[in-house]
Design an enzyme around this catalytic site. Sequence first.
Site, PDB file in Angstrom:
ATOM      1  N   LYS A  97      64.328  29.818   9.239  1.00  0.00           N
ATOM      2  CA  LYS A  97      64.797  29.078  10.405  1.00  0.00           C
ATOM      3  C   LYS A  97      64.977  29.980  11.623  1.00  0.00           C
ATOM      4  O   LYS A  97      64.759  29.557  12.764  1.00  0.00           O
ATOM      5  CB  LYS A  97      66.118  28.365  10.076  1.00  0.00           C
ATOM      6  CG  LYS A  97      66.670  27.520  11.208  1.00  0.00           C
ATOM      7  CD  LYS A  97      65.702  26.407  11.575  1.00  0.00           C
ATOM      8  CE  LYS A  97      66.245  25.548  12.706  1.00  0.00           C
ATOM      9  NZ  LYS A  97      65.277  24.521  13.141  1.00  0.00           N
ATOM     10  N   SER A 142      42.206  31.050  29.131  1.00  0.00           N
ATOM     11  CA  SER A 142      43.021  30.488  28.060  1.00  0.00           C
ATOM     12  C   SER A 142      43.183  28.975  28.260  1.00  0.00           C
ATOM     13  O   SER A 142      42.212  28.240  28.211  1.00  0.00           O
ATOM     14  CB  SER A 142      44.372  31.207  27.987  1.00  0.00           C
ATOM     15  OG  SER A 142      44.991  30.969  26.745  1.00  0.00           O
TER      16      SER A 142
END
Length: 276
Positions: free
Chosen positions: A152, A100
């Site tokens: 949010k 990764s």
Amino acid sequence: MILLAGVIAAFRFFFGGETSSLDFDGDKIGIVRIEGMLTDSEEINTWIRELRDDKSVKGVVLRVNCPGGAVAPSQEIYNAVVRLTAAKPVVVSMSSLAASGGYYVSAPAHLIMANPSTITGSIGVIMEMSNLEGLFEKLGIQRQALTSGKLKDAGSPFRAMTPEDRKYLMGLIADIHEQFVADVAKARKIDINTLRPIADGRALTGNQALKAGLVDKLGGFEEAVEELKILCGLDPTKRMPVVEGPEKDEPWLRQILGAIRLDVHTDLPESGVVIR
């Protein structure tokens, strides 16, 4: 203290062919150790910049033993390696893990070497969140949130994810993943559509990565140093001083014993199959 530093440098040069100071006169090879989870890039990038700017450093080995980490630090180190490769030869030596983010920072090197059993690749992005809603209900805890918009608190552990939340968060992941794939394709000079089938988050062994074009050769650290010397136009059999960093604070006694190749501690080997 000055005398002690000189003794340590002398031991490292005469017994190990290496020194830990850029102040050492003469041509040398640089080592950048990229180890553990990538959560910050400042120390690594500072060391890369010092090696890049020092004319006596003829080439650099990136020794990578990293399972990944945060995206932004990985991108910052990737860009620092790109700038380093424009100045001098760079070879990657993969240890147990270069997956990764560990592969991300390796991709720009002129040559990537892995051990046959190295775990690498894992070109993917993951976002993990917990849903504690059921637990809070059992505990009789009610959560209240005031937000400026309905997205949010997307991914909040205190409520179930809505389809809109999922679509929004998947959009973030997809964009970051596309940046990852594009950077690897550019650095490795691989057609992006050729790369996509193996850029789905899967991990590969060094053997598999070689066949897929993600690494160039199989071999360990010693072979990587030899390959670097060849890229630098140097005799691969000739011993050279080595400067290594970023520096870690160690007791002075361990530095001396380490310089004369005496080990004063034992560590359990890290697992090579832990992928994040």
